[in-house]
Design a protein around this motif. Structure first.
Motif, short mmCIF file in Angstrom:
data_model
loop_
_atom_site.label_atom_id
_atom_site.label_comp_id
_atom_site.label_asym_id
_atom_site.label_seq_id
_atom_site.Cartn_x
_atom_site.Cartn_y
_atom_site.Cartn_z
N UNK A 47 0.74 -1.29 -0.06
CA UNK A 47 -0.14 0.10 -0.02
C UNK A 47 1.07 1.20 0.53
N UNK A 48 0.76 2.04 -0.88
CA UNK A 48 1.12 3.67 -0.78
C UNK A 48 -0.27 4.26 -1.22
N UNK A 49 0.78 5.29 -1.07
CA UNK A 49 0.30 7.25 -2.25
C UNK A 49 0.85 6.85 -3.28
N UNK A 50 0.04 7.37 -4.17
CA UNK A 50 0.46 7.22 -5.79
C UNK A 50 -0.12 8.52 -6.06
N UNK A 51 0.43 8.99 -7.10
CA UNK A 51 -0.03 9.98 -7.87
C UNK A 51 -0.18 10.30 -9.72
N UNK A 52 -1.07 10.65 -9.93
CA UNK A 52 -0.36 10.59 -12.07
C UNK A 52 0.71 11.40 -12.06
N UNK A 53 1.36 11.09 -12.67
CA UNK A 53 2.35 12.40 -13.48
C UNK A 53 1.66 13.44 -13.98
N UNK A 54 0.12 13.51 -14.56
CA UNK A 54 0.03 15.51 -14.86
C UNK A 54 -0.36 16.24 -13.29
N UNK A 55 -0.66 15.43 -12.48
CA UNK A 55 -0.76 15.96 -11.30
C UNK A 55 1.02 16.69 -10.60
N UNK A 62 9.58 11.52 -4.46
CA UNK A 62 8.92 11.13 -5.14
C UNK A 62 9.44 9.41 -5.23
N UNK A 63 8.74 8.86 -4.93
CA UNK A 63 9.23 6.88 -5.30
C UNK A 63 9.41 6.58 -6.78
N UNK A 64 9.32 4.92 -7.26
CA UNK A 64 9.21 4.39 -8.20
C UNK A 64 7.47 4.64 -9.10
N UNK A 65 7.61 3.96 -10.21
CA UNK A 65 6.16 3.84 -11.28
C UNK A 65 6.18 2.72 -11.51
N UNK A 66 4.70 2.50 -10.92
CA UNK A 66 3.59 1.58 -10.98
C UNK A 66 3.25 1.14 -11.75
N UNK A 67 3.93 -0.10 -12.73
CA UNK A 67 4.14 -0.40 -14.53
C UNK A 67 2.63 -0.82 -14.63
N UNK A 68 1.63 -0.89 -13.77
CA UNK A 68 -0.06 -1.32 -14.00
C UNK A 68 -0.88 0.13 -14.66
N UNK A 69 -1.00 0.95 -13.95
CA UNK A 69 -0.89 2.32 -13.69
C UNK A 69 -0.75 3.25 -14.06
N UNK A 70 1.46 3.61 -14.38
CA UNK A 70 1.86 4.25 -14.45
C UNK A 70 1.68 5.74 -13.43
N UNK A 71 1.21 5.47 -12.26
CA UNK A 71 1.79 6.32 -11.34
C UNK A 71 2.59 6.28 -10.49
N UNK A 72 2.69 7.76 -10.34
CA UNK A 72 4.20 7.09 -8.93
C UNK A 72 4.21 7.66 -7.67
N UNK A 73 4.71 6.38 -6.49
CA UNK A 73 4.63 6.13 -5.20
C UNK A 73 4.90 8.07 -5.23
N UNK A 74 4.43 8.34 -3.99
CA UNK A 74 4.74 9.62 -3.42
C UNK A 74 5.45 9.14 -1.86
N UNK A 75 6.40 9.56 -0.78
CA UNK A 75 7.09 8.79 0.05
C UNK A 75 6.79 10.05 1.14
N UNK A 76 6.70 10.61 0.22
CA UNK A 76 6.41 12.13 1.97
C UNK A 76 5.97 13.48 0.86
#
Length: 396
Positions: A301-309, A334-348
């Motif tokens: 589980x992680x906070x994710x955000x699309x690149x457009x935001x 920013x952390x790693x990118x989820x290959x399924x959705x293309x969103x990025x992990x937001x660590x902080x």
């Protein structure tokens, strides 16, 4: 007396004009002051935002796993080669032509092989006649031996000749079958339904035994033949999902499942081959395309955000958070990118439930006032209704 009266009227007119001049400019000054007061009170809306322009940050499952690279290859493919030495007479299919199982693809010259077939047929016929004669001779000697008119040795010799004739007939039949197979091999047929991927010969070429004639592949049997670094192979298991992209198909995403893991690593690259089968009907129709993706070895589980935001400025990345009717510029880790959705992990920087602008512009400012378009429309409608009520005539 008349002159004094005229002078008095002129002075009165001048004073009246001065009074009007001093009184009228006060009106725009008051309006400007009122507008400035509204700006100071924050009543003027600086940014109007629609609900679809705001994204609510949520916690989602983030896929983690080793990177896999390789190419898309058909599971069913055949390199059709010449099984007899002959001249190529016809090539009936070209590259990209669809074929059905049993379709004739290439014809070779069978002249010399046909002569061998006829010779084998004659040899079988002669061996069959010799066996018949041996059987008849043996039967006669058996009758004579029963009446004592021939010796036992003559009977034994007849049995030996009969057995030898049987052996010759069996050998002749084997040679005939081999000759028939050679003739059959001069016609090359499709082993399964598919398409011709690579034609290697043309009419007039000499096809030696083992020469490659053409290739046939089954485009419906495509699979991802990937490779994983040896230090990551411990996390890979059969049945794990794989998400990847294929060169030539843009941003289209493909999904698959790990079907097999090779038991040995490559001697040069030290990578392990992993076979991935497509999990749906959406698959490339062209073999040999480069593919790259990631194996979902584990989910977290992680906070994710699309690149457009997200907005990048040099080495920093930030987002525009909407809170309390104001914009706030939030620095992100920013952390790693989820290959399924293309969103990025937001660590902080953000928490679940925060609201951020989905597509922030370049003219935004930290602390800028924000009003939601829906709320603005409700307030405007309420103001219009109150105005209509106040302007309506009151009954006595």
């Amino acid at each position: 007396m008349l002159r004094k009266t005229i002078i008095f009227l002129a002075i009165a007119s001048a004073l009246s004009a001065c009074g009007k001049h001093d009184k009228d400019p006060a009106k725009p000054d008051a309006a400007n002051a009122q507008a400035d007061a509204k700006q100071k009170d924050g009543k003027a809306v600086q940014l109007l935002v629609a609900p679809e322009d705001v994204l609510t940050v949520q916690s989602s499952a983030l896929a983690n796993g080793p990177v896999i690279t390789g190419s898309v290859q058909p599971e069913r493919k055949a390199d059709l080669r010449a099984e007899v030495s002959a001249i190529v007479l016809q090539v009936l299919k070209e590259n990209g032509d669809p074929v059905k199982k049993g379709d004739v693809l290439v014809k070779l010259d069978e002249t010399s092989i046909r002569d061998s077939l006829m010779s084998a047929q004659e040899a079988q016929r002669a061996a069959s006649q010799a066996l018949d004669q041996s059987n008849r001779a043996l039967e006669r000697l058996k009758t004579l031996r029963a009446s004592g008119m021939t010796s036992a040795q003559a009977l034994d010799d007849a049995e030996v000749r009969r057995n030898s004739a049987q052996s010759e007939l069996s050998a002749a039949r084997a040679r005939l079958v081999a000759a028939q197979q050679q003739v059959t091999r001069t016609v090359v047929r499709a082993p399964f339904d598919g398409i011709v991927s690579d034609r290697k010969v043309s009419p007039g070429d000499t096809a030696a035994i083992g020469k490659e004639l053409l290739k046939v592949i089954d485009p419906t049997s495509m699979r991802f033949e990937g490779r994983v670094s040896a230090d990551k192979i411990a996390a890979v298991k059969v049945g794990q999902p794989v998400f990847f992209r294929v060169n030539g198909y843009g941003e289209q995403k493909f999904t698959g499942i790990v079907k097999r893991i090779d038991p040995s690593a490559n001697d040069i690259t030290r990578q392990v081959e992993v076979l991935v089968g497509f999990s749906n009907e959406a698959r490339p129709r062209v073999a040999g395309l480069y593919a790259e993706g990631r194996i979902d070895a584990e989910l977290s589980d992680a906070i994710t955000l699309p690149e457009s935001a997200m907005v990048k400025a040099g080495d920093k990345t930030y987002a525009w958070k909407v809170k309390g009717g104001q914009l706030a510029k939030i620095d992100l880790t920013v952390g790693s990118r989820d290959p399924r959705t293309g969103n990025f992990e937001i660590k902080n920087g953000l928490a679940s439930g925060d609201s951020v602008l989905r597509h922030p512009g370049s003219t935004l400012k930290d602390g800028q006032k924000v009003e939601m378009a829906a709320a603005a429309r409700v307030a405007s409608a309420a103001g219009t209704a109150n105005s209509a009520t106040n302007s309506a005539p009151q009954g006595k």
